[in-house]
Design an enzyme around this catalytic site. Structure first.
Site, PDB file in Angstrom:
ATOM      1  N   ARG A 191       0.194  -8.888  13.327  1.00  0.00           N
ATOM      2  CA  ARG A 191      -0.569  -8.094  12.415  1.00  0.00           C
ATOM      3  C   ARG A 191      -1.192  -8.582  11.485  1.00  0.00           C
ATOM      4  O   ARG A 191      -2.461  -8.271  11.147  1.00  0.00           O
ATOM      5  CB  ARG A 191       0.615  -7.350  11.762  1.00  0.00           C
ATOM      6  N   LYS A 218       0.876  -1.239   0.105  1.00  0.00           N
ATOM      7  CA  LYS A 218      -0.096  -0.001  -0.007  1.00  0.00           C
ATOM      8  C   LYS A 218       0.933   1.375  -0.053  1.00  0.00           C
ATOM      9  O   LYS A 218       0.538   2.231  -0.766  1.00  0.00           O
ATOM     10  CB  LYS A 218      -0.849  -0.018   1.284  1.00  0.00           C
ATOM     11  N   ARG A 221      11.659  -5.650   4.206  1.00  0.00           N
ATOM     12  CA  ARG A 221      11.430  -4.184   4.223  1.00  0.00           C
ATOM     13  C   ARG A 221      12.529  -3.709   5.114  1.00  0.00           C
ATOM     14  O   ARG A 221      12.783  -4.117   6.036  1.00  0.00           O
ATOM     15  CB  ARG A 221      10.039  -4.207   4.602  1.00  0.00           C
ATOM     16  N   ARG A 244      12.030  -1.855  10.428  1.00  0.00           N
ATOM     17  CA  ARG A 244      10.842  -1.164  11.269  1.00  0.00           C
ATOM     18  C   ARG A 244      10.994  -2.216  12.429  1.00  0.00           C
ATOM     19  O   ARG A 244      11.073  -3.458  12.463  1.00  0.00           O
ATOM     20  CB  ARG A 244       9.530  -1.292  10.584  1.00  0.00           C
ATOM     21  N   ARG A 246      -9.080   0.662   9.276  1.00  0.00           N
ATOM     22  CA  ARG A 246      -8.561  -0.881   9.634  1.00  0.00           C
ATOM     23  C   ARG A 246      -9.860  -1.584  10.507  1.00  0.00           C
ATOM     24  O   ARG A 246      -9.602  -2.781  10.698  1.00  0.00           O
ATOM     25  CB  ARG A 246      -7.076  -0.764  10.468  1.00  0.00           C
TER      26      ARG A 246
HETATM   27  P1  AMP Z   1       1.265   0.389   8.883  1.00  0.00           P
HETATM   28  O1  AMP Z   1       2.405   1.538   8.797  1.00  0.00           O
HETATM   29  O2  AMP Z   1       0.040   0.900   8.194  1.00  0.00           O
HETATM   30  O3  AMP Z   1       1.423  -1.125   8.851  1.00  0.00           O
HETATM   31  O4  AMP Z   1       0.853   0.520  10.653  1.00  0.00           O
HETATM   32  C1  AMP Z   1       1.557  -0.024  11.751  1.00  0.00           C
HETATM   33  C2  AMP Z   1       0.862   0.130  12.927  1.00  0.00           C
HETATM   34  O5  AMP Z   1       0.295   1.253  13.447  1.00  0.00           O
HETATM   35  C3  AMP Z   1      -0.285  -1.117  12.922  1.00  0.00           C
HETATM   36  O6  AMP Z   1       0.051  -2.267  13.303  1.00  0.00           O
HETATM   37  C4  AMP Z   1      -1.287  -0.288  14.157  1.00  0.00           C
HETATM   38  O7  AMP Z   1      -0.673  -0.842  15.386  1.00  0.00           O
HETATM   39  C5  AMP Z   1      -1.131   0.978  13.972  1.00  0.00           C
HETATM   40  N1  AMP Z   1      -1.991   1.480  13.061  1.00  0.00           N
HETATM   41  C6  AMP Z   1      -1.940   2.173  11.892  1.00  0.00           C
HETATM   42  N2  AMP Z   1      -2.950   2.594  11.265  1.00  0.00           N
HETATM   43  C7  AMP Z   1      -3.915   2.327  12.268  1.00  0.00           C
HETATM   44  C8  AMP Z   1      -5.466   2.424  12.301  1.00  0.00           C
HETATM   45  N3  AMP Z   1      -6.069   2.835  11.187  1.00  0.00           N
HETATM   46  N4  AMP Z   1      -6.023   1.954  13.244  1.00  0.00           N
HETATM   47  C9  AMP Z   1      -5.358   1.334  14.384  1.00  0.00           C
HETATM   48  N5  AMP Z   1      -4.130   1.314  14.391  1.00  0.00           N
HETATM   49  C10 AMP Z   1      -3.346   1.802  13.398  1.00  0.00           C
END
Ligand code: AMP
Length: 214
Positions: free
Chosen positions: A171, A13, A127, A160, A88
């Protein structure tokens, strides 16, 4: 153009959103990036978010609503946006509908990046981000010259904190139980477009642009 990108962690994404942002001049809004910035800033909220993210869990919906409302109210989002990592949960999707409905700016498209488990695992475990340029790279898929260009210039390839195997499996589980139901939610609203997200960045991008229809 107002777009939501849906897909499992590692489906690409962020990579695709960044490419579209450069082409169309609309911002990529990544809630993960916003949360990581809060963690880096060391605020009290950042400390709480860090624990949740390290566990691979979700930040509470009411907190996310506050974050996304503020971000969408910024000037650069007035002409459209690409949401990456939000919504989400079904509650977040409903909150987003209310928010955008109130602004008279409904979503144009929801694009699901569809990719199998093996590819997801390689994308997540491989990554890296270049510490100098912020460029997203992958030790399995990026050309060796690009990886070397970062390290030769004195940069580091940073992983990360939540890209370790234990957090990744949580996740993916959280995605399955809480986010996957959004596929039917948006299909029911005739907004969903599904693209095959396996293949090179450019191949996937061509499918993405074709799905957007312009
Ligand atoms: P991402 O970079 O999108 O993979 O997000 C990393 C982490 O941030 C996720 O595993 C969640 O812990 C938190 N996070 C990101 N976006 C959301 C969201 N819309 N709702 C809840 N937690 C989020």
């Amino acid at each position: 153009m107002r777009i939501v990108l849906l897909g499992a962690p590692g489906s690409g994404k962020g990579t695709q959103a960044k490419k579209l942002m450069a082409d169309r001049n609309i911002p990529q809004i990544s809630t993960g990036d916003i949360l990581r910035a809060a963690v880096a800033a060391g605020t009290v909220f950042g400390e709480q978010a860090e624990k949740i993210m390290e566990a691979g869990e979700l930040v509470p919906d009411d907190v996310m609503l506050g974050i996304i409302s503020e971000r969408l109210a910024e000037d650069d989002a007035a002409g459209g946006f690409i949401l990456d990592g939000f919504p989400r949960t079904e509650k977040q999707a409903l909150d987003l509908e209310n928010l955008l409905g109130g602004l008279g700016q409904p979503l144009d498209s929801v694009v699901l990046m569809d990719v199998n488990f093996d590819v997801l695992m390689k994308r997540l475990t491989g990554r890296r981000t270049c510490s100098l340029t912020g460029k997203l790279l992958n030790i399995y898929f990026s050309p060796q010259e690009e990886l070397d260009a970062c390290t030769d210039a004195g940069g580091e390839l940073i992983q990360r904190d939540d890209d370790n195997e234990e957090t990744i499996s949580n996740r993916l589980e959280v995605y399955h139980s809480q986010t996957e139901p959004l596929i039917e939610f948006y299909r029911g609203k005739n907004k969903l477009k599904v693209i095959d997200a396996a293949g090179s960045i450019d191949e996937v991008y061509d499918r993405f642009v074709a799905a957007l229809g312009s």
